[in-house]
Design a protein around this motif. Structure first.
Motif, short mmCIF file in Angstrom:
data_model
loop_
_atom_site.label_atom_id
_atom_site.label_comp_id
_atom_site.label_asym_id
_atom_site.label_seq_id
_atom_site.Cartn_x
_atom_site.Cartn_y
_atom_site.Cartn_z
N CYS A 167 0.84 -1.19 -0.09
CA CYS A 167 -0.01 -0.06 0.00
C CYS A 167 0.91 1.23 0.07
O CYS A 167 1.99 1.29 0.28
N TYR A 172 0.73 9.16 -3.61
CA TYR A 172 2.19 8.56 -4.03
C TYR A 172 1.54 7.89 -5.62
O TYR A 172 2.22 7.85 -6.58
N TRP A 173 0.42 7.17 -5.48
CA TRP A 173 0.03 6.25 -6.51
C TRP A 173 -0.08 7.29 -7.79
O TRP A 173 0.33 6.72 -8.89
N ASP A 174 -0.80 8.18 -7.45
CA ASP A 174 -1.33 9.29 -8.42
C ASP A 174 0.17 9.73 -9.31
O ASP A 174 -0.15 10.11 -10.53
N ARG A 178 0.26 3.44 -10.88
CA ARG A 178 -0.29 2.07 -9.89
C ARG A 178 0.28 0.84 -10.61
O ARG A 178 0.05 0.41 -11.85
N HIS A 188 10.03 1.44 -8.22
CA HIS A 188 9.20 2.24 -7.23
C HIS A 188 10.12 2.65 -6.16
O HIS A 188 11.12 2.10 -6.08
N ILE A 237 5.99 3.04 -0.77
CA ILE A 237 5.31 1.80 -0.87
C ILE A 237 5.71 1.01 0.39
O ILE A 237 6.81 0.71 0.59
N GLN A 257 -2.74 -1.95 -3.47
CA GLN A 257 -2.53 -2.61 -4.99
C GLN A 257 -1.76 -3.77 -4.75
O GLN A 257 -1.47 -4.29 -3.59
#
Length: 299
Positions: A167, A172-174, A178, A188, A237, A257
């Motif tokens: 997670c 962060y994902w944006d 992803r 990452h 992450i 994710q």
């Protein structure tokens, strides 16, 4: 000099770290404790403890003597208990070492119930971020940890396992994208945590079975709480146990994710020394944890 008494005094000084603390624990004067240690050293012909005005430290001989004395004292205690029949009765002090996250989220909340069910017991609880603890050397009866330890002198009883989530924050994902497969994690920023030996790879279970995915990151920590804090701060992450992240996932601070790949779980064990007679207090405490945690942890 009574050798057994002297060994017990020395053991308490080692465990508590000072003559005065040992004196209070043993209901003796500090002078009597100091004299007893000196008599033991004179009998052995070596210095066991270096004394200064500010601190105590074990000499090389003391470091060798302390764990072996602890084993002898434990064996004598077990012999006495077995002869009296007290090994069948739950009583006495239980010294417990527990990882911080397990202690704060689950274990300490259960202690009052155990003490209520076992009124002749008391518990000394030490919460720590250390993954490896010398249970015998440091005088603990039980250690509760994520994962077992490769030590043949210890019995490991599985309490269950906690599901893990890969997670990060939505921001962060944006910003970074992803991943759709664990192999993408290498590109990452991952928060690496060696509390469960997950520094270079993270385990997953895919359609073709278990596999390890390489991960990379600029920071690592031996504290799962620190990994959680850095993950929620947006650093990268995390691969974190549900005990910590359930609330953050529910309220949207963290987003999961790769859940379809079933990230590796975190097994939880109670560890205690091999003994001919397992003290009733230890057996009762571990059985209690297994019973109470069965509803929380996946067996």
């Amino acid at each position: 000099m009574n050798l057994l008494t002297a060994m017990r005094v020395f053991d308490r000084v080692c465990l508590l770290g000072s003559l005065s603390a040992a004196a209070r624990d043993l209901n003796m004067s500090t002078t009597a404790v100091s004299r007893t240690i000196k008599e033991l050293e004179d009998d052995l012909g070596v210095r066991l403890i270096n004394r200064t005005t500010r601190r105590l430290s074990l000499t090389e001989a003391g470091r060798d003597y302390a764990p072996r004395a602890r084993i002898l004292l434990d064996d004598i205690s077990e012999l006495q208990d077995s002869t009296r029949g007290l090994h069948k009765e739950t009583r006495g002090l239980i010294r417990v070492s527990c990882s911080n996250v397990l202690g704060h989220t689950r274990i300490t909340k259960l202690v009052p119930k155990f003490l209520e069910e076992n009124p002749l017991t008391t518990i000394e609880f030490d919460l720590t971020a250390r993954y490896v603890v010398g249970i015998v050397e440091e005088g603990y009866d039980v250690a509760i940890r994520f994962g077992g330890q490769a030590d043949s002198a210890l019995i490991a009883r599985r309490l269950g396992e906690v599901r893990n989530y890969v997670c990060a924050t939505p921001d962060y994902w944006d910003t970074n994208g992803r991943p759709v497969h664990p192999d993408e994690l290498a590109s990452h920023s991952c928060v690496l945590s060696n509390f469960a030996k997950r520094l270079g790879t993270w385990p997953f279970i895919g359609p073709d079975g278990p596999f390890d995915a390489a991960v990379g990151g600029r920071i690592s920590t031996n504290s799962v709480e620190a990994a959680y804090q850095m993950t929620t701060a947006g650093f990268g992450i995390g691969n974190l146990p549900s005990l910590l992240v359930d609330a953050a996932i529910s309220d949207g601070r963290l987003e999961v994710q790769l859940d379809e790949f079933r990230p590796g779980s975190s097994p939880i064990y109670a560890l205690y020394p091999h003994r001919t007679y397992i003290a009733a207090k230890v057996r009762a405490f571990v059985d209690f944890l297994i019973r109470e945690l069965s509803a929380d942890f996946t067996a």
